[in-house]
Design an enzyme around this catalytic site. Structure first.
Site, PDB file in Angstrom:
ATOM      1  N   ARG A 151       1.879  -4.558  -2.854  1.00  0.00           N
ATOM      2  CA  ARG A 151       2.449  -3.268  -3.211  1.00  0.00           C
ATOM      3  C   ARG A 151       1.425  -2.512  -4.057  1.00  0.00           C
ATOM      4  O   ARG A 151       0.651  -3.122  -4.797  1.00  0.00           O
ATOM      5  CB  ARG A 151       3.737  -3.447  -4.018  1.00  0.00           C
ATOM      6  CG  ARG A 151       4.836  -4.209  -3.300  1.00  0.00           C
ATOM      7  CD  ARG A 151       6.031  -4.408  -4.227  1.00  0.00           C
ATOM      8  NE  ARG A 151       7.127  -5.117  -3.578  1.00  0.00           N
ATOM      9  CZ  ARG A 151       7.331  -6.424  -3.654  1.00  0.00           C
ATOM     10  NH1 ARG A 151       6.491  -7.187  -4.370  1.00  0.00           N
ATOM     11  NH2 ARG A 151       8.346  -6.999  -3.034  1.00  0.00           N
ATOM     12  N   LYS A 175       7.729  -7.732  -8.320  1.00  0.00           N
ATOM     13  CA  LYS A 175       8.975  -7.163  -8.825  1.00  0.00           C
ATOM     14  C   LYS A 175       9.702  -8.172  -9.694  1.00  0.00           C
ATOM     15  O   LYS A 175       9.694  -9.368  -9.420  1.00  0.00           O
ATOM     16  CB  LYS A 175       9.873  -6.749  -7.658  1.00  0.00           C
ATOM     17  CG  LYS A 175       9.423  -5.475  -6.952  1.00  0.00           C
ATOM     18  CD  LYS A 175      10.453  -5.039  -5.931  1.00  0.00           C
ATOM     19  CE  LYS A 175      10.091  -3.689  -5.320  1.00  0.00           C
ATOM     20  NZ  LYS A 175      11.108  -3.263  -4.327  1.00  0.00           N
ATOM     21  N   HIS A 243       2.130   1.848   1.121  1.00  0.00           N
ATOM     22  CA  HIS A 243       3.169   0.959   1.641  1.00  0.00           C
ATOM     23  C   HIS A 243       3.054   0.813   3.153  1.00  0.00           C
ATOM     24  O   HIS A 243       3.481  -0.204   3.719  1.00  0.00           O
ATOM     25  CB  HIS A 243       4.549   1.480   1.252  1.00  0.00           C
ATOM     26  CG  HIS A 243       5.518   0.388   0.912  1.00  0.00           C
ATOM     27  ND1 HIS A 243       5.362  -0.442  -0.181  1.00  0.00           N
ATOM     28  CD2 HIS A 243       6.640  -0.047   1.540  1.00  0.00           C
ATOM     29  CE1 HIS A 243       6.351  -1.319  -0.231  1.00  0.00           C
ATOM     30  NE2 HIS A 243       7.132  -1.107   0.819  1.00  0.00           N
ATOM     31  N   ARG A 246       1.015  -2.108   3.764  1.00  0.00           N
ATOM     32  CA  ARG A 246       1.811  -3.330   3.546  1.00  0.00           C
ATOM     33  C   ARG A 246       2.659  -3.627   4.790  1.00  0.00           C
ATOM     34  O   ARG A 246       2.726  -4.774   5.243  1.00  0.00           O
ATOM     35  CB  ARG A 246       2.696  -3.129   2.315  1.00  0.00           C
ATOM     36  CG  ARG A 246       3.621  -4.298   1.976  1.00  0.00           C
ATOM     37  CD  ARG A 246       4.269  -4.013   0.618  1.00  0.00           C
ATOM     38  NE  ARG A 246       5.430  -4.832   0.351  1.00  0.00           N
ATOM     39  CZ  ARG A 246       5.366  -6.066  -0.186  1.00  0.00           C
ATOM     40  NH1 ARG A 246       4.205  -6.605  -0.459  1.00  0.00           N
ATOM     41  NH2 ARG A 246       6.480  -6.733  -0.436  1.00  0.00           N
ATOM     42  N   HIS A 269       8.952 -11.173  -1.098  1.00  0.00           N
ATOM     43  CA  HIS A 269      10.340 -10.756  -0.886  1.00  0.00           C
ATOM     44  C   HIS A 269      11.289 -11.819  -1.431  1.00  0.00           C
ATOM     45  O   HIS A 269      11.095 -13.014  -1.184  1.00  0.00           O
ATOM     46  CB  HIS A 269      10.623 -10.570   0.607  1.00  0.00           C
ATOM     47  CG  HIS A 269      10.043  -9.323   1.188  1.00  0.00           C
ATOM     48  ND1 HIS A 269       9.788  -9.167   2.533  1.00  0.00           N
ATOM     49  CD2 HIS A 269       9.656  -8.154   0.597  1.00  0.00           C
ATOM     50  CE1 HIS A 269       9.286  -7.969   2.752  1.00  0.00           C
ATOM     51  NE2 HIS A 269       9.189  -7.345   1.589  1.00  0.00           N
ATOM     52  N   TYR A 278      10.788  -6.719   9.928  1.00  0.00           N
ATOM     53  CA  TYR A 278       9.569  -6.625  10.719  1.00  0.00           C
ATOM     54  C   TYR A 278       9.728  -7.213  12.109  1.00  0.00           C
ATOM     55  O   TYR A 278       8.974  -6.872  13.017  1.00  0.00           O
ATOM     56  CB  TYR A 278       8.415  -7.315   9.973  1.00  0.00           C
ATOM     57  CG  TYR A 278       8.129  -6.631   8.664  1.00  0.00           C
ATOM     58  CD1 TYR A 278       7.500  -5.388   8.627  1.00  0.00           C
ATOM     59  CD2 TYR A 278       8.521  -7.193   7.455  1.00  0.00           C
ATOM     60  CE1 TYR A 278       7.269  -4.741   7.430  1.00  0.00           C
ATOM     61  CE2 TYR A 278       8.288  -6.560   6.249  1.00  0.00           C
ATOM     62  CZ  TYR A 278       7.663  -5.333   6.242  1.00  0.00           C
ATOM     63  OH  TYR A 278       7.442  -4.686   5.056  1.00  0.00           O
TER      64      TYR A 278
END
Length: 300
Positions: A151, A175, A243, A246, A269, A278
């Protein structure tokens, strides 16, 4: 806004920064949303954030129902939920007025990756009017974004000490302040080492991994500006953000039959369902290629 609300918002800001580990962008968004509600007439009439009821909160959320996309409304509801749960846990409220309020359903937005050819063009394009030092930095920047799927905020937070030159890995703070180890592919490694060789003594381990022209930390916005410039020079017409790289990284790994769980770990994730988006992208693209290329698919 009442003095009590000002105090509550200040406490919420400290909580978000110290305990939730949210990004600066999310922290600002959550705090801004709670502040907007505190300034609304219905909140003032109720006596402040600790006294407003569910009906008034529902009325507030309904006020921008027609002007905001479902994804935006969900983000604003999530911010208020975070605030009121914080107040309930602290004993300032008995109940959370957002409890039970359903969020709007957002349509599935599939990420639109660049093709592998466009990614290679983006990374390898030379900007002849660029200062040599910045050209070397930009090459490392794009090799790393596409080669690791970081990210943009994660990349901007990297320090020199996060690069393990012996194991060819980066220690990334993602995150929620969750740390993960990301392998760096050969081309990105060579570009990164060329950039670090210009940075002087390797003792400056606390320095940002990527710096701007003045020597300060390269910001998220700075990365976006550099990408827009490179897209123009490379002649890639479609819009793209960091992004997008990514998304492209994840999609191209999936196309190469990399295990979905491995991609989940690489991307950082928390839920596999996030990574599973995806699979839809790859299936959709495969169908499009088939329709364009196969002689029996014409006109379908």
């Amino acid at each position: 806004m009442t003095p009590a609300d000002s105090s509550a918002l200040a406490a919420f800001a400290r909580h978000l920064q110290a305990e939730r580990g949210l990004s600066p962008h999310t922290l600002r968004a959550y705090l801004s949303e709670a502040t907007r509600l505190a300034e609304r007439p219905e909140c003032v009439r109720a006596g402040g954030l600790d006294r407003i009821d569910a009906l008034a909160v529902r009325s507030y959320l309904a006020s921008f129902h027609r002007t905001h996309k479902p994804s935006t409304r969900n983000r604003r509801l999530a911010a208020l939920r975070a605030f009121f749960r914080f107040r309930v846990r602290g004993g300032s409220r008995v109940a959370d007025p957002t409890e039970g309020l359903p969020g709007p359903k957002s349509p599935l937005r599939l990420p639109a990756p660049l093709s592998a050819e466009d990614c290679e063009t983006l990374v390898e394009t030379e900007e002849h009017d660029r200062a040599p030092r910045l050209a070397i930095r930009d090459r490392a920047l794009f090799e790393l974004l596409y080669g690791t799927g970081l990210r943009v905020g994660e990349l901007a937070r990297l320090r020199v000490r996060d690069w393990d030159v012996h194991r060819h890995e980066l220690r990334v703070l993602g995150k929620g302040s969750k740390e993960r180890i990301v392998p760096v592919p050969a081309q990105a490694r060579l570009a990164l080492e060329a950039w670090l060789a210009l940075r002087g003594p390797q003792g400056l381990l606390a320095m940002p991994l990527f710096t701007n022209a003045r020597g300060g930390a390269l910001s998220d916005r700075g990365v976006r500006v550099i990408l827009r410039r490179r897209m123009l020079v490379a002649g890639i017409a479609r819009p793209a953000s960091p992004h997008t790289l990514r998304h492209s990284y994840a999609t191209h790994l999936l196309d190469a039959d990399v295990d979905l769980r491995a991609i989940q770990e690489l991307l950082g994730h928390e839920r596999l369902s996030t990574t599973q988006r995806y699979t839809h992208v790859s299936a959709e693209r495969l169908a499009r290629v088939y329709r364009q290329a196969h002689p029996r698919a014409k006109g379908t």
